[in-house]
Design an enzyme around this catalytic site. Structure first.
Site, PDB file in Angstrom:
ATOM      1  N   ASP A 131       0.820  -1.213   0.000  1.00  0.00           N
ATOM      2  CA  ASP A 131       0.000   0.000   0.000  1.00  0.00           C
ATOM      3  C   ASP A 131       0.855   1.265   0.000  1.00  0.00           C
ATOM      4  O   ASP A 131       2.016   1.256   0.423  1.00  0.00           O
ATOM      5  CB  ASP A 131      -0.916   0.026   1.227  1.00  0.00           C
ATOM      6  CG  ASP A 131      -1.923  -1.111   1.223  1.00  0.00           C
ATOM      7  OD1 ASP A 131      -2.290  -1.572   0.127  1.00  0.00           O
ATOM      8  OD2 ASP A 131      -2.333  -1.544   2.319  1.00  0.00           O
ATOM      9  N   LYS A 132       0.252   2.338  -0.443  1.00  0.00           N
ATOM     10  CA  LYS A 132       0.928   3.636  -0.515  1.00  0.00           C
ATOM     11  C   LYS A 132       1.622   3.991   0.799  1.00  0.00           C
ATOM     12  O   LYS A 132       2.795   4.368   0.823  1.00  0.00           O
ATOM     13  CB  LYS A 132      -0.077   4.723  -0.885  1.00  0.00           C
ATOM     14  CG  LYS A 132       0.483   6.139  -0.826  1.00  0.00           C
ATOM     15  CD  LYS A 132      -0.619   7.175  -1.002  1.00  0.00           C
ATOM     16  CE  LYS A 132      -0.068   8.583  -0.796  1.00  0.00           C
ATOM     17  NZ  LYS A 132      -1.137   9.607  -0.825  1.00  0.00           N
TER      18      LYS A 132
END
Length: 296
Positions: A131-132
């Site tokens: 994830d970011k």
């Protein structure tokens, strides 16, 4: 508009009707005036009422052109087949709606002469993702053969991925296994959840350090579902510190979930040699640990 569809936000309703479109994409259409209720453009928070006539126009898809960007990369290992990157917190792995530049893919295109094309133009070389706001290690394939062999290891659960996380609450037992299927949250299409018809998801965890209100855990993935660790830890009552989607409202400010992919291991796609790499968590993570330790 039926009575059942009434009192529903127009962006949410369209997301339910057009299951292959994300809510953020539909909100973009609304901002562009492509969605009308009774012939009039509306805002995303408009609540539909029974009898409304909803019309929309799907914009023409623009061809994606990826340009290499000179973005610094923390390269842990690299050869002619693979590259292992320590991704910083805040970097998106590949282009998507709302993230058309500044991604890991853009940086890789500048850094590497070639990347595998198995996942198409949007995800060259990307075998798996994080994830970011999750930092840490991932392996990228430089050619199709390497990509195929790494993907096989992923499917056969041979690719080792260990994470360290800070969660709310004190976990009483030293180890645990979470075996709970994950799918799209029926109440919020932008979130994942443990659902009966979800895909198999298995997470192993081990307590590293515990405090009255927090626990430091090591998590090892057996599967790789979207937001798996975040969803699983929230499911058993110990959400990740700082998690904006699945965490508590009152939490430490760590710029997103306190989650770091600290170890990765795989068999080299050409030589068959087992390779294993480790990366320390970023400063914002270690600062949070120091803060917790000082509290107790």
């Amino acid at each position: 508009m039926t009575e059942q569809q009434g009192k529903t936000r127009v962006d949410k309703l369209l997301t339910q009707l057009l299951t292959d479109q994300s809510r953020s994409q539909i909100q973009g259409w609304i901002d562009e005036g492509l969605v009308e209720v009774n012939g009039v453009s509306v805002k995303a928070n408009y609540k539909c009422v029974e009898g409304d006539t909803l019309t929309w126009e799907i914009p023409e898809t623009k061809p994606l052109i990826l340009e290499p960007e000179n973005i610094p990369l923390d390269v842990i290992y690299e050869d002619s087949d693979v590259i292992v990157i320590n991704k910083p917190k805040g970097m998106v792995v590949h282009p998507s709606a709302g993230h058309q530049s500044g991604t890991l893919v853009h940086a890789l295109l500048y850094h590497c002469d070639d990347l595998s094309g198995i996942n198409g133009i949007e995800r060259p070389g990307i075998v798996h993702r994080i994830d970011k706001d999750t930092s840490g290690l991932l392996v990228v394939a430089k050619n199709d053969i390497a990509h195929q062999k790494l993907s096989e290891q992923l499917q056969q659960k041979q690719l080792k991925r260990k994470y360290v996380a800070i969660v709310h609450g004190e976990i009483g037992h030293d180890t645990g296994l979470i075996d709970a299927p994950i799918g799209r949250d029926p109440k919020d299409r932008q979130k994942m959840a443990v659902v009966d018809n979800g895909k198999s998801a298995v997470t192993h965890f081990r307590v590293i350090e515990r405090f009255p209100d927090y626990t430091i855990v090591e998590c090892q993935l057996e599967t790789g579902r979207t937001h798996q660790i975040r969803v699983h830890m929230q499911y058993i009552g110990f959400p990740l510190v700082g998690d904006p989607k699945y965490g508590q409202r009152k939490t430490m400010n760590v710029d997103g979930q306190a989650l770091h992919a600290k170890e990765i291991g795989f068999y080299h796609p050409q030589t068959g040699e087992w390779l294993e790499f480790d990366a320390n968590p970023p400063e914002i993570f270690t600062d949070a640990l120091s803060f917790i330790r000082k509290m107790y």
